[in-house]
Design a protein around this motif. Structure first.
Motif, PDB file in Angstrom:
ATOM      1  N   LEU A   1       0.318 -10.343  -1.942  1.00  0.00           N
ATOM      2  CA  LEU A   1       0.788  -9.583  -3.049  1.00  0.00           C
ATOM      3  C   LEU A   1      -0.139  -9.330  -3.918  1.00  0.00           C
ATOM      4  O   LEU A   1      -0.584  -8.179  -4.468  1.00  0.00           O
ATOM      5  N   VAL A   2      -0.760 -10.315  -4.512  1.00  0.00           N
ATOM      6  CA  VAL A   2      -1.863 -10.340  -5.480  1.00  0.00           C
ATOM      7  C   VAL A   2      -2.904  -9.760  -5.213  1.00  0.00           C
ATOM      8  O   VAL A   2      -3.576  -8.993  -5.830  1.00  0.00           O
ATOM      9  N   THR A   3      -3.376 -10.120  -3.707  1.00  0.00           N
ATOM     10  CA  THR A   3      -4.766  -9.380  -3.218  1.00  0.00           C
ATOM     11  C   THR A   3      -4.656  -7.940  -3.308  1.00  0.00           C
ATOM     12  O   THR A   3      -5.690  -7.258  -3.345  1.00  0.00           O
ATOM     13  N   ALA A   4      -3.617  -7.333  -3.081  1.00  0.00           N
ATOM     14  CA  ALA A   4      -3.424  -5.994  -3.071  1.00  0.00           C
ATOM     15  C   ALA A   4      -3.652  -5.405  -4.375  1.00  0.00           C
ATOM     16  O   ALA A   4      -4.384  -4.378  -4.528  1.00  0.00           O
ATOM     17  N   VAL A   5      -3.210  -5.962  -5.582  1.00  0.00           N
ATOM     18  CA  VAL A   5      -3.369  -5.512  -6.710  1.00  0.00           C
ATOM     19  C   VAL A   5      -4.879  -5.477  -7.148  1.00  0.00           C
ATOM     20  O   VAL A   5      -5.549  -4.788  -7.800  1.00  0.00           O
ATOM     21  N   GLU A   6      -5.490  -6.667  -6.653  1.00  0.00           N
ATOM     22  CA  GLU A   6      -7.025  -6.885  -6.800  1.00  0.00           C
ATOM     23  C   GLU A   6      -7.813  -5.829  -6.156  1.00  0.00           C
ATOM     24  O   GLU A   6      -8.743  -5.460  -6.552  1.00  0.00           O
TER      25      GLU A   6
ATOM     26  N   SER B   1       0.712  -1.214  -0.089  1.00  0.00           N
ATOM     27  CA  SER B   1      -0.071   0.024   0.039  1.00  0.00           C
ATOM     28  C   SER B   1       0.690   1.025  -0.117  1.00  0.00           C
ATOM     29  O   SER B   1       0.356   2.379  -0.652  1.00  0.00           O
ATOM     30  N   ARG B   2       1.974   1.137   0.839  1.00  0.00           N
ATOM     31  CA  ARG B   2       3.010   2.273   0.733  1.00  0.00           C
ATOM     32  C   ARG B   2       3.680   2.406  -0.755  1.00  0.00           C
ATOM     33  O   ARG B   2       4.465   3.484  -0.988  1.00  0.00           O
ATOM     34  N   LEU B   3       3.891   1.286  -1.462  1.00  0.00           N
ATOM     35  CA  LEU B   3       4.592   1.220  -2.847  1.00  0.00           C
ATOM     36  C   LEU B   3       3.763   1.134  -3.821  1.00  0.00           C
ATOM     37  O   LEU B   3       4.227   0.335  -4.831  1.00  0.00           O
ATOM     38  N   LEU B   4       2.673   1.559  -3.928  1.00  0.00           N
ATOM     39  CA  LEU B   4       1.552   1.264  -4.751  1.00  0.00           C
ATOM     40  C   LEU B   4       2.039   1.256  -6.183  1.00  0.00           C
ATOM     41  O   LEU B   4       1.985   0.520  -7.139  1.00  0.00           O
ATOM     42  N   PRO B   5       2.660   2.560  -6.631  1.00  0.00           N
ATOM     43  CA  PRO B   5       2.900   2.899  -7.907  1.00  0.00           C
ATOM     44  C   PRO B   5       3.995   1.917  -8.465  1.00  0.00           C
ATOM     45  O   PRO B   5       3.865   1.446  -9.673  1.00  0.00           O
ATOM     46  N   TYR B   6       5.002   1.389  -7.582  1.00  0.00           N
ATOM     47  CA  TYR B   6       5.953   0.290  -8.064  1.00  0.00           C
ATOM     48  C   TYR B   6       5.339  -1.007  -8.060  1.00  0.00           C
ATOM     49  O   TYR B   6       5.631  -2.066  -9.009  1.00  0.00           O
ATOM     50  N   ALA B   7       4.446  -1.342  -7.099  1.00  0.00           N
ATOM     51  CA  ALA B   7       3.795  -2.818  -7.295  1.00  0.00           C
ATOM     52  C   ALA B   7       3.098  -2.853  -8.486  1.00  0.00           C
ATOM     53  O   ALA B   7       2.974  -4.200  -8.978  1.00  0.00           O
ATOM     54  N   ARG B   8       2.245  -2.002  -8.996  1.00  0.00           N
ATOM     55  CA  ARG B   8       1.713  -2.006 -10.404  1.00  0.00           C
ATOM     56  C   ARG B   8       2.599  -2.537 -11.178  1.00  0.00           C
ATOM     57  O   ARG B   8       2.025  -3.053 -12.334  1.00  0.00           O
ATOM     58  N   LYS B   9       3.876  -2.104 -11.527  1.00  0.00           N
ATOM     59  CA  LYS B   9       4.653  -2.151 -12.395  1.00  0.00           C
ATOM     60  C   LYS B   9       5.187  -3.842 -12.310  1.00  0.00           C
ATOM     61  O   LYS B   9       5.617  -4.397 -13.231  1.00  0.00           O
ATOM     62  N   ILE B  10       5.198  -4.530 -11.015  1.00  0.00           N
ATOM     63  CA  ILE B  10       5.715  -5.724 -10.991  1.00  0.00           C
ATOM     64  C   ILE B  10       4.565  -6.610 -11.184  1.00  0.00           C
ATOM     65  O   ILE B  10       4.429  -7.733 -12.032  1.00  0.00           O
ATOM     66  N   ILE B  11       3.377  -6.606 -10.483  1.00  0.00           N
ATOM     67  CA  ILE B  11       1.988  -7.327 -10.758  1.00  0.00           C
ATOM     68  C   ILE B  11       1.200  -6.598 -11.775  1.00  0.00           C
ATOM     69  O   ILE B  11       0.166  -6.192 -11.713  1.00  0.00           O
ATOM     70  N   THR B  12       1.347  -7.037 -13.037  1.00  0.00           N
ATOM     71  CA  THR B  12       0.620  -6.539 -14.149  1.00  0.00           C
ATOM     72  C   THR B  12      -0.621  -7.319 -14.131  1.00  0.00           C
ATOM     73  O   THR B  12      -0.723  -8.362 -13.590  1.00  0.00           O
ATOM     74  N   PRO B  13      -1.702  -6.603 -14.883  1.00  0.00           N
ATOM     75  CA  PRO B  13      -2.748  -7.224 -15.194  1.00  0.00           C
ATOM     76  C   PRO B  13      -2.591  -8.615 -15.769  1.00  0.00           C
ATOM     77  O   PRO B  13      -3.427  -9.549 -15.376  1.00  0.00           O
ATOM     78  N   LEU B  14      -1.617  -9.285 -16.731  1.00  0.00           N
ATOM     79  CA  LEU B  14      -1.393 -10.503 -17.114  1.00  0.00           C
ATOM     80  C   LEU B  14      -1.107 -11.549 -15.864  1.00  0.00           C
ATOM     81  O   LEU B  14      -1.583 -12.635 -15.798  1.00  0.00           O
ATOM     82  N   VAL B  15      -0.018 -10.972 -15.002  1.00  0.00           N
ATOM     83  CA  VAL B  15       0.221 -11.795 -13.796  1.00  0.00           C
ATOM     84  C   VAL B  15      -1.217 -12.041 -13.099  1.00  0.00           C
ATOM     85  O   VAL B  15      -1.356 -13.098 -12.579  1.00  0.00           O
TER      86      VAL B  15
END
Length: 460
Positions: A273-278, A142-156
């Motif tokens: 990690l994935v739940t955060a992106v969801e 949650s604190r690193l949200l912009p970077y996490a979105r680059k790692i956990i892409t929609p495909l992942v």
């Protein structure tokens, strides 16, 4: 902000009867809250029922876990709606027990098997210890949200969600056959069990296809009621077991203690990690439906607060002997359907869940549901989860790289599910981490998506 997004938000505001900060009259508030409860109640109680069945917990323990799931969902929903400091989205976000964690939780619970017999307290202590420590992953994201979105892409994300559904289908079909108890007594897969599971499945599909929105929203509840009635007629439900239920549940923090296993923590950490992106996607959809910004500082504050609450509430769940919580996407559809986006309604939902969790009879009543009846409902639910993952994948650009990532991720993920013995000779920590197809496939997807590089020269 793009003109199209501005128009979309204006359209959403015009479609709302009550906005985010409105206070509907009491009667309308209660009615809207009941509709949300109808949509989420079964989903909240199902994970503890599946986990308890897989680990062969007794009725009292199962009932307590169900009650605590309701209790914690009430607390978590209040935190999300109210927003306490930086914690919470401040939207009508409903939280409940997550399906995503079922497989690794069952694997962690199996650490409680001693001498061929399940030690309930030992198994739950490993589960809650891992859930608590691993929840820090989502809070950090949650604190690193912009970077996490680059790692956990929609495909992942799509790959992991699809694997969650596919891996859970095994648990669903196991329940349809009668569950672990039926395996032990040699009745697994009997016509009686499969017939009840099919009855529930057909009922849910029939009512879900109804043009009446109330029948559609209550399709799962109706299917379970029909299945339980049929099971009662067959003598599979004994209500006399409820006589031992106490008057009220007193939540006891750390009732089963805490133990920590590195493999279980790592395995659950990936799911967080994935739940955060969801959760980010769910908050985006909720903001849009509620006529709120979907970009800029206000939105980012909501998104970070919502994901932080997701992790914090899962930490809180472990304290109160429950399983990880996540934002329920189905309630976004309920907001759109009712036109009520008021977070004030969320307080009533939270209060109802909180109170339901305090009465042991509620948890024990649902613990009486036969495995085969529950299996008929969960089989469809888990299939829907897999279908949701496929939709996410389909929305991405499926180029040669994506095909390779998909192929290797599904191959690795499903291999350990279909042939679990492949890891029998591995060190215990490796076995505990990668025994779940969700973890194996998810880790593979993240690494493959980051490492595979394809430069096409010319047209194919």
């Amino acid at each position: 902000m793009a003109v199209s997004e501005v128009k979309a938000q204006e359209q959403q505001r015009s479609d709302l009867i009550y906005g985010l900060y409105d206070r509907p009259p009491l009667r309308e508030t209660v009615f809207a809250a009941l509709q949300h409860l109808l949509a989420i109640f079964v989903a909240i109680i199902t994970p503890p029922l599946i986990i308890s069945s897989a680990l062969k917990f007794d009725l009292t323990t199962t009932g307590f876990l169900v009650s605590m799931s309701l209790f914690v969902s009430g607390l978590a929903t209040f935190v999300q709606c109210r927003r306490i400091g930086p914690v919470g989205a401040g939207l009508l976000c409903i939280q409940g027990t997550s399906f995503s964690f079922i497989s690794p939780i069952i694997a962690a619970g199996m650490l409680g098997v001693a001498g061929g017999k399940m030690n309930t307290s030992l198994g739950l202590s490993y589960i809650f210890g891992a859930c608590m420590v691993a929840s820090v992953v989502e809070m950090a994201v949650s604190r690193l949200l912009p970077y996490a979105r680059k790692i956990i892409t929609p495909l992942v994300s799509g790959i992991v969600v699809t694997l969650i559904g596919l891996c859970l289908i095994k648990a669903g079909i196991n329940s349809c056959g009668g569950g672990q108890t039926a395996i032990d007594n040699g009745t697994f897969g009997s016509l009686e069990y499969l017939g009840l599971a099919l009855l529930v499945l057909v009922c849910i599909i029939f009512f879900n296809r109804s043009s009446n929105r109330y029948l559609r929203m209550g399709s799962i509840v109706i299917g379970l009621v029909v299945g339980c009635f049929a099971a009662w007629l067959l003598g599979m439900i004994d209500f006399s077991e409820l006589k031992g239920a106490g008057a009220i549940n007193v939540p006891v923090p750390f009732k089963y203690g805490l133990r920590f296993d590195a493999g279980s923590i790592i395995s659950l950490g990936l799911i967080y990690l994935v739940t955060a992106v969801e959760a980010y996607g769910d908050i985006t959809a909720n903001s849009l439906i509620s006529g709120q910004p979907v970009e800029g500082p206000v939105f980012m504050k909501r998104a970070q607060g919502g994901i932080l609450a997701d992790g914090f509430n899962s930490f809180l769940a472990a304290v109160f002997n429950s399983f990880p919580n996540s934002i329920f996407a189905q309630n976004n559809g309920m907001i759109q359907l009712t036109g009520v986006a008021s977070r004030y309604v969320g307080y009533f939902i939270a209060g109802a869940l909180f109170l339901l969790g305090l009465f042991p009879v509620v948890g024990q009543l649902f613990s009486l549901i036969p495995d085969c009846v529950l299996g008929g409902a969960t089989l469809l639910m888990f299939g829907t989860v897999a279908a949701s993952g496929i939709r996410i994948i389909a929305a991405t650009n499926i180029d040669r790289k994506a095909v390779l990532v998909l192929a290797i991720s599904f191959a690795m993920g499903m291999s350990v599910e279909l042939v679990p013995g492949i890891l029998a000779k591995m060190p215990p920590i490796i076995h505990n981490i990668f025994s779940s197809g969700i973890t194996t496939g998810g880790v593979t997807a993240i690494i493959a998506n980051g490492l595979i590089r394809i430069k096409d020269k010319g047209a194919d």
